[in-house]
Design a protein around this motif. Structure first.
Motif, PDB file in Angstrom:
ATOM      1  N   LEU A 495       0.836  -1.205   0.000  1.00  0.00           N
ATOM      2  CA  LEU A 495       0.000   0.000   0.000  1.00  0.00           C
ATOM      3  C   LEU A 495       0.869   1.251   0.000  1.00  0.00           C
ATOM      4  CD1 LEU A 495      -2.576  -1.046   2.755  1.00  0.00           C
ATOM      5  CD2 LEU A 495      -2.905  -1.141   0.285  1.00  0.00           C
ATOM      6  N   THR A 496       0.372   2.297  -0.640  1.00  0.00           N
ATOM      7  CA  THR A 496       1.050   3.593  -0.621  1.00  0.00           C
ATOM      8  C   THR A 496       0.065   4.652  -0.126  1.00  0.00           C
ATOM      9  OG1 THR A 496       2.497   2.993  -2.457  1.00  0.00           O
ATOM     10  CG2 THR A 496       2.250   5.338  -1.971  1.00  0.00           C
ATOM     11  N   HIS A 497       0.496   5.406   0.881  1.00  0.00           N
ATOM     12  CA  HIS A 497      -0.350   6.467   1.452  1.00  0.00           C
ATOM     13  C   HIS A 497       0.506   7.705   1.668  1.00  0.00           C
ATOM     14  CE1 HIS A 497      -3.156   8.567   4.093  1.00  0.00           C
ATOM     15  NE2 HIS A 497      -2.242   8.590   5.041  1.00  0.00           N
ATOM     16  N   LYS A 498       0.152   8.781   0.956  1.00  0.00           N
ATOM     17  CA  LYS A 498       0.875  10.053   1.073  1.00  0.00           C
ATOM     18  C   LYS A 498       2.381   9.879   0.872  1.00  0.00           C
ATOM     19  CE  LYS A 498      -2.433  12.773   3.639  1.00  0.00           C
ATOM     20  NZ  LYS A 498      -2.581  13.709   2.514  1.00  0.00           N
ATOM     21  N   VAL A 526     -10.343   4.211   3.601  1.00  0.00           N
ATOM     22  CA  VAL A 526     -10.791   3.951   4.966  1.00  0.00           C
ATOM     23  C   VAL A 526     -11.412   5.227   5.532  1.00  0.00           C
ATOM     24  CG1 VAL A 526     -10.091   3.270   7.300  1.00  0.00           C
ATOM     25  CG2 VAL A 526      -8.966   2.245   5.298  1.00  0.00           C
ATOM     26  N   PHE A 527     -12.602   5.106   6.104  1.00  0.00           N
ATOM     27  CA  PHE A 527     -13.267   6.229   6.753  1.00  0.00           C
ATOM     28  C   PHE A 527     -13.188   6.050   8.266  1.00  0.00           C
ATOM     29  CE2 PHE A 527     -15.597   5.703   2.700  1.00  0.00           C
ATOM     30  CZ  PHE A 527     -15.309   6.939   2.127  1.00  0.00           C
ATOM     31  N   ALA A 528     -12.689   7.081   8.935  1.00  0.00           N
ATOM     32  CA  ALA A 528     -12.573   7.018  10.390  1.00  0.00           C
ATOM     33  C   ALA A 528     -12.627   8.417  10.969  1.00  0.00           C
ATOM     34  CB  ALA A 528     -11.269   6.327  10.803  1.00  0.00           C
ATOM     35  N   ASP A 529     -13.446   8.611  11.986  1.00  0.00           N
ATOM     36  CA  ASP A 529     -13.523   9.882  12.716  1.00  0.00           C
ATOM     37  C   ASP A 529     -13.750  11.076  11.802  1.00  0.00           C
ATOM     38  OD1 ASP A 529     -13.083   8.502  15.103  1.00  0.00           O
ATOM     39  OD2 ASP A 529     -10.917   8.644  14.864  1.00  0.00           O
ATOM     40  N   GLY A 530     -14.576  10.883  10.768  1.00  0.00           N
ATOM     41  CA  GLY A 530     -14.933  11.981   9.893  1.00  0.00           C
ATOM     42  C   GLY A 530     -13.961  12.255   8.770  1.00  0.00           C
ATOM     43  N   GLN A 531     -12.909  11.451   8.641  1.00  0.00           N
ATOM     44  CA  GLN A 531     -11.913  11.650   7.592  1.00  0.00           C
ATOM     45  C   GLN A 531     -11.857  10.460   6.649  1.00  0.00           C
ATOM     46  OE1 GLN A 531      -8.575  12.683  10.416  1.00  0.00           O
ATOM     47  NE2 GLN A 531      -8.207  14.254   8.890  1.00  0.00           N
ATOM     48  N   SER A 532     -11.314  10.692   5.460  1.00  0.00           N
ATOM     49  CA  SER A 532     -11.067   9.606   4.514  1.00  0.00           C
ATOM     50  C   SER A 532      -9.557   9.459   4.338  1.00  0.00           C
ATOM     51  CB  SER A 532     -11.730   9.893   3.164  1.00  0.00           C
ATOM     52  OG  SER A 532     -11.192  11.057   2.570  1.00  0.00           O
ATOM     53  N   PHE A 533      -9.089   8.211   4.350  1.00  0.00           N
ATOM     54  CA  PHE A 533      -7.667   7.903   4.183  1.00  0.00           C
ATOM     55  C   PHE A 533      -7.527   7.000   2.958  1.00  0.00           C
ATOM     56  CE2 PHE A 533      -8.523   8.714   8.614  1.00  0.00           C
ATOM     57  CZ  PHE A 533      -7.508   9.571   8.997  1.00  0.00           C
ATOM     58  N   VAL A 534      -6.755   7.451   1.960  1.00  0.00           N
ATOM     59  CA  VAL A 534      -6.651   6.749   0.685  1.00  0.00           C
ATOM     60  C   VAL A 534      -5.332   5.992   0.609  1.00  0.00           C
ATOM     61  CG1 VAL A 534      -6.710   6.979  -1.818  1.00  0.00           C
ATOM     62  CG2 VAL A 534      -8.051   8.533  -0.388  1.00  0.00           C
ATOM     63  N   PHE A 535      -5.423   4.712   0.268  1.00  0.00           N
ATOM     64  CA  PHE A 535      -4.243   3.860   0.114  1.00  0.00           C
ATOM     65  C   PHE A 535      -4.238   3.317  -1.317  1.00  0.00           C
ATOM     66  CE2 PHE A 535      -5.310   3.892   4.538  1.00  0.00           C
ATOM     67  CZ  PHE A 535      -4.100   3.896   5.206  1.00  0.00           C
ATOM     68  N   GLU A 536      -3.221   3.703  -2.085  1.00  0.00           N
ATOM     69  CA  GLU A 536      -3.069   3.167  -3.426  1.00  0.00           C
ATOM     70  C   GLU A 536      -2.478   1.773  -3.298  1.00  0.00           C
ATOM     71  OE1 GLU A 536      -0.571   6.288  -4.150  1.00  0.00           O
ATOM     72  OE2 GLU A 536      -2.181   7.770  -4.248  1.00  0.00           O
ATOM     73  N   ARG A 537      -2.977   0.853  -4.110  1.00  0.00           N
ATOM     74  CA  ARG A 537      -2.574  -0.542  -3.923  1.00  0.00           C
ATOM     75  C   ARG A 537      -1.949  -1.146  -5.181  1.00  0.00           C
ATOM     76  NH1 ARG A 537      -8.059  -4.082  -4.438  1.00  0.00           N
ATOM     77  NH2 ARG A 537      -6.536  -5.692  -3.949  1.00  0.00           N
ATOM     78  N   GLN A 538      -1.136  -2.166  -4.962  1.00  0.00           N
ATOM     79  CA  GLN A 538      -0.629  -2.991  -6.050  1.00  0.00           C
ATOM     80  C   GLN A 538      -1.482  -4.250  -6.074  1.00  0.00           C
ATOM     81  OE1 GLN A 538       3.538  -3.748  -5.728  1.00  0.00           O
ATOM     82  NE2 GLN A 538       4.084  -1.602  -5.562  1.00  0.00           N
ATOM     83  N   ALA A 548      -4.761  -4.566 -13.041  1.00  0.00           N
ATOM     84  CA  ALA A 548      -4.237  -5.725 -13.759  1.00  0.00           C
ATOM     85  C   ALA A 548      -3.975  -5.352 -15.209  1.00  0.00           C
ATOM     86  CB  ALA A 548      -5.251  -6.868 -13.672  1.00  0.00           C
ATOM     87  N   ASP A 549      -3.066  -6.064 -15.853  1.00  0.00           N
ATOM     88  CA  ASP A 549      -2.715  -5.884 -17.260  1.00  0.00           C
ATOM     89  C   ASP A 549      -1.987  -4.579 -17.543  1.00  0.00           C
ATOM     90  OD1 ASP A 549      -5.946  -7.250 -17.954  1.00  0.00           O
ATOM     91  OD2 ASP A 549      -4.019  -8.318 -17.814  1.00  0.00           O
ATOM     92  N   GLY A 550      -1.487  -3.884 -16.525  1.00  0.00           N
ATOM     93  CA  GLY A 550      -0.679  -2.698 -16.749  1.00  0.00           C
ATOM     94  C   GLY A 550      -1.448  -1.435 -17.069  1.00  0.00           C
ATOM     95  N   ALA A 551      -2.746  -1.424 -16.829  1.00  0.00           N
ATOM     96  CA  ALA A 551      -3.524  -0.208 -17.047  1.00  0.00           C
ATOM     97  C   ALA A 551      -3.283   0.741 -15.887  1.00  0.00           C
ATOM     98  CB  ALA A 551      -5.007  -0.542 -17.168  1.00  0.00           C
ATOM     99  N   ILE A 552      -2.873   1.965 -16.173  1.00  0.00           N
ATOM    100  CA  ILE A 552      -2.608   2.966 -15.144  1.00  0.00           C
ATOM    101  C   ILE A 552      -3.879   3.790 -14.943  1.00  0.00           C
ATOM    102  CG2 ILE A 552      -1.105   4.843 -14.396  1.00  0.00           C
ATOM    103  CD1 ILE A 552       0.286   2.126 -14.841  1.00  0.00           C
ATOM    104  N   LEU A 553      -4.468   3.701 -13.746  1.00  0.00           N
ATOM    105  CA  LEU A 553      -5.744   4.362 -13.468  1.00  0.00           C
ATOM    106  C   LEU A 553      -5.551   5.636 -12.654  1.00  0.00           C
ATOM    107  CD1 LEU A 553      -7.846   1.243 -12.363  1.00  0.00           C
ATOM    108  CD2 LEU A 553      -7.482   2.126 -14.673  1.00  0.00           C
ATOM    109  N   ALA A 554      -6.425   6.599 -12.882  1.00  0.00           N
ATOM    110  CA  ALA A 554      -6.424   7.802 -12.049  1.00  0.00           C
ATOM    111  C   ALA A 554      -6.949   7.423 -10.666  1.00  0.00           C
ATOM    112  CB  ALA A 554      -7.311   8.885 -12.658  1.00  0.00           C
ATOM    113  N   PRO A 555      -6.172   7.641  -9.604  1.00  0.00           N
ATOM    114  CA  PRO A 555      -6.614   7.236  -8.268  1.00  0.00           C
ATOM    115  C   PRO A 555      -7.739   8.101  -7.723  1.00  0.00           C
ATOM    116  CG  PRO A 555      -4.546   8.423  -8.129  1.00  0.00           C
ATOM    117  CD  PRO A 555      -4.817   8.225  -9.585  1.00  0.00           C
ATOM    118  N   MET A 556      -7.979   9.272  -8.336  1.00  0.00           N
ATOM    119  CA  MET A 556      -9.025  10.189  -7.888  1.00  0.00           C
ATOM    120  C   MET A 556      -9.217  11.243  -8.976  1.00  0.00           C
ATOM    121  SD  MET A 556      -6.729  12.059  -4.982  1.00  0.00           S
ATOM    122  CE  MET A 556      -6.092  10.444  -4.489  1.00  0.00           C
ATOM    123  N   PRO A 557     -10.303  12.002  -8.917  1.00  0.00           N
ATOM    124  CA  PRO A 557     -10.474  13.069  -9.909  1.00  0.00           C
ATOM    125  C   PRO A 557      -9.351  14.090  -9.790  1.00  0.00           C
ATOM    126  CG  PRO A 557     -12.509  12.681  -8.692  1.00  0.00           C
ATOM    127  CD  PRO A 557     -11.433  11.940  -7.977  1.00  0.00           C
TER     128      PRO A 557
END
Length: 622
Positions: A495-498, A526-538, A548-557
């Motif tokens: 996982l990658t976070h910040k 993950v939602f906790a105590d009114g905040q959202s925490f985003v973890f980019e994953r492999q 999968a298949d090497g498609a690079i996706l936008a993690p957010m708008p």
């Protein structure tokens, strides 16, 4: 009244539509380009397009709104709050067009529109007014002389001001002229009027306001007071009713003064008399002073509705139709305690900057009273006020109401748009707030403790791994248990976070009620105590930020601000492919493995939505 046009948008438009529908009144919405698919448009019986996205070209053009009413056969116009709600010229134009104006007489709006004239009128009506100067002599010399006589600190206020603009506190005589120049410059730009008044600065100020209501038969009542002291930069954040610490004798005096104020301008409809209280020795009638009158419905009107059982919008519509106020003063009483918090789309950690974009995930729970103008999938536009919703609760007492509202704020689930939900919860959980040790400087004094870091702690990291493990298990329910996990019996994910990357193993037994969240191909949220925490994953052996298949996706708008590769380029694992700017931060998207860029759909400057495929990397042959 059979058909009502609502000259507003967002949650207040939806709020008015709800009551109108209950009364059997058809509704007409108006909308700009940005609001073409907005919730208030979807809820109304009819909708009329009135122009481009900027409010100055749509919601603030009275001629377009009146034309829309004529076009649809609406008999009345309700202005909501903001926009044209306190514009006497627009009110008069509505009346001149033969339509019903759901609001006070234009003359009442004008009488209270300029703070200096309003203070003189209130003083004559026997309403207590803050010591100060409202004279016509606006020379620097005279203003400085008056400030010296009042005694520092003093407050310079634009006579046509509002929303915290055109206000300056001056602590010493040496600072007066510079502060005056700055205040006038802002007032001129905001209100086309650079005249000011002076007021004595109240050292322990609380913002107390009284809801008043008048009709065309000469009746005026009050619906008790609200406390709106929790403010940030003069913008209200949390409001409650009744005001904590208000004894009956003080309440009776201040509410009677509010009624006198309304009668002094022959007031009809819903209005609010705002007072500033010197609370250094508690709330006392001889230390509560008139500030201004808001000649419209207030954002915080739900807390008054909750403690009185009155629908103020229904009263507005009935009174505008010529009916008398439904209840007499002695039939109104306070029941329990209500608190409202304004949920804003803003990044508190980044200095409360507005946060815009699509509400990909939007869940405010089912508790309390939620007033909102958006649903999941709707856009938070940069063109209008960033308020997402009002969170309102009622309790038998103040402590019960605080607990309820804090729990709702802590349970807010919104992504990728940032909100102030955690900030709201921290305010409510603060010991001084719980003990009603309040003043308008509360937030500023405690800002460092009220803003919570958006960096995930160890528990949140673990939650993210657990959610992924649960999703993987559910996705492969047909497989034997031994094939769902790795050799150690526990799924490990990267996982990658910040900017920090870790390998995290799912817990053998997942914790309950720690947090909520969701998992998709590109991330865990993950939602906790009114905040959202985003973890980019492999995922399944592919690299950072990839599906999968090497498609690079936008993690957010966000916006693509740099593209470092072209189709056909050979890349190595970890090489930067492009940079996405989202949520006020830059995110580097990298190659998941050695390979070749076979597709490239993103270009510098383009806006992309969450999970959009930005490019595809095919792995190198062995």
């Amino acid at each position: 009244m059979k058909k009502l046009l609502i000259a507003n948008r967002g949650e207040i438009a939806c709020r008015i539509i709800r009551t109108a529908r209950e009364m059997g009144i058809a509704t007409v919405a108006v909308y700009s380009d940005a609001d073409a698919k907005a919730l208030h448009v979807r809820q109304a019986d009819e909708a009329v397009h009135i122009g481009p996205s900027p409010a100055a070209a749509s919601y603030l053009v009275g001629e377009k709104i009146i034309a829309a009413a004529k076009q649809t056969g609406a008999e009345a116009i309700h202005p909501g709050y903001g926009f044209l709600s306190e514009n006497a010229g627009f009110a008069q134009a509505v009346i001149d067009a033969g339509l019903i104006w759901v609001g006070p007489k234009p003359s009442s709006i004008e009488a209270m529109g300029l703070k200096d004239a309003a203070k003189k009128l209130m003083r004559a009506a026997g309403v207590p007014v803050t010591p100060g100067y409202e004279g016509e002599d606006q020379s620097v010399e005279r203003l400085k002389q008056e400030a010296d006589a009042i005694g520092y600190p003093v407050l310079i206020k634009a006579v046509a001001g509002g929303g915290g603009k055109g206000m300056r506190k001056v602590d010493a005589a040496a600072d007066f002229e510079a502060a005056l120049e700055s205040c006038r410059r802002e007032a001129k730009a905001s209100f086309s009027n650079d005249e000011v008044l002076l007021e004595k600065w109240i050292t322990s100020p609380r913002h107390i306001e009284v809801q008043v209501f008048g009709d065309s038969h000469g009746n005026v009542v009050h619906l008790f007071e609200r406390d709106c002291s929790l403010q940030r930069r003069h913008q209200k954040v949390i409001e409650e009713a009744p005001a904590p610490g208000m004894d009956e004798a003080t309440r009776e005096e201040i509410c009677a003064a509010a009624v006198r104020a309304a009668k002094a301008v022959d007031y009809e409809g819903a209005g609010t008399i705002e007072f500033i209280a010197d609370a250094s020795e508690g709330l006392r009638a001889d230390r509560i002073f008139f500030m201004e009158m808001n000649t419209r419905l207030q954002v915080e009107h739900p807390v008054t509705e909750e403690i009185t059982g009155v629908d103020l919008v229904e009263w507005q519509l009935r009174v505008a139709s010529g009916e008398p106020i439904p209840l007499k003063q002695d039939e109104l009483f306070i029941d329990g305690h209500a608190i409202e918090a304004r949920l804003y789309a803003e990044d508190t950690v980044a200095g409360f900057l507005p946060s815009t974009g699509r509400l990909e995930h939007f869940d405010l729970g089912v508790e309390g009273r939620i007033e909102t103008g958006v649903e999941e999938g709707d856009m938070i536009s940069p063109f209008y006020d960033p308020m997402v919703a009002k969170l309102v609760v009622w309790g038998e007492n103040r402590s019960e109401a605080i607990d309820q509202l804090a729990e709702i704020a802590e349970g807010v689930e919104i992504w990728p748009v940032k909100t102030n939900a955690a900030f709201i919860a921290n305010c409510l959980r603060d010991a001084d707030f719980e003990e009603a040790k309040l003043d308008t400087g509360f937030i500023e004094a405690k800002i460092e403790t009220l803003v919570t870091s958006d960096v995930a702690n160890e528990t949140i990291w673990q939650n993210a791994a657990d959610f992924i493990a649960l999703a993987e298990t559910e996705e492969h329910e047909d497989l034997p248990i031994g094939l769902r996990l790795n050799a150690q019996g526990v799924l490990t994910t990267t996982l990658t976070h910040k900017g920090e990357t870790r390998k995290v193993s799912a817990a053998q037994a997942m914790a309950e009620d720690v947090a909520t969240g969701f998992v998709d191909a590109a991330r865990a949220v993950v939602f906790a105590d009114g905040q959202s925490f985003v973890f980019e994953r492999q995922v399944r052996g592919s690299g950072h930020h990839s599906a999968a298949d090497g498609a690079i996706l936008a993690p957010m708008p966000g916006k693509v601000i740099a593209v470092d590769v072209a189709e056909g380029d050979a890349v190595t694992a970890g090489q930067r492919l492009m940079v996405l700017e989202a949520m006020k931060m830059e995110h580097a998207l990298t190659a998941p493995f050695d390979g070749t860029v076979t597709e490239l759909s993103a270009s510098a400057g383009s806006q992309v939505q969450v999970e959009a495929v930005l490019c595809v990397v095919e792995p190198a042959e062995d």
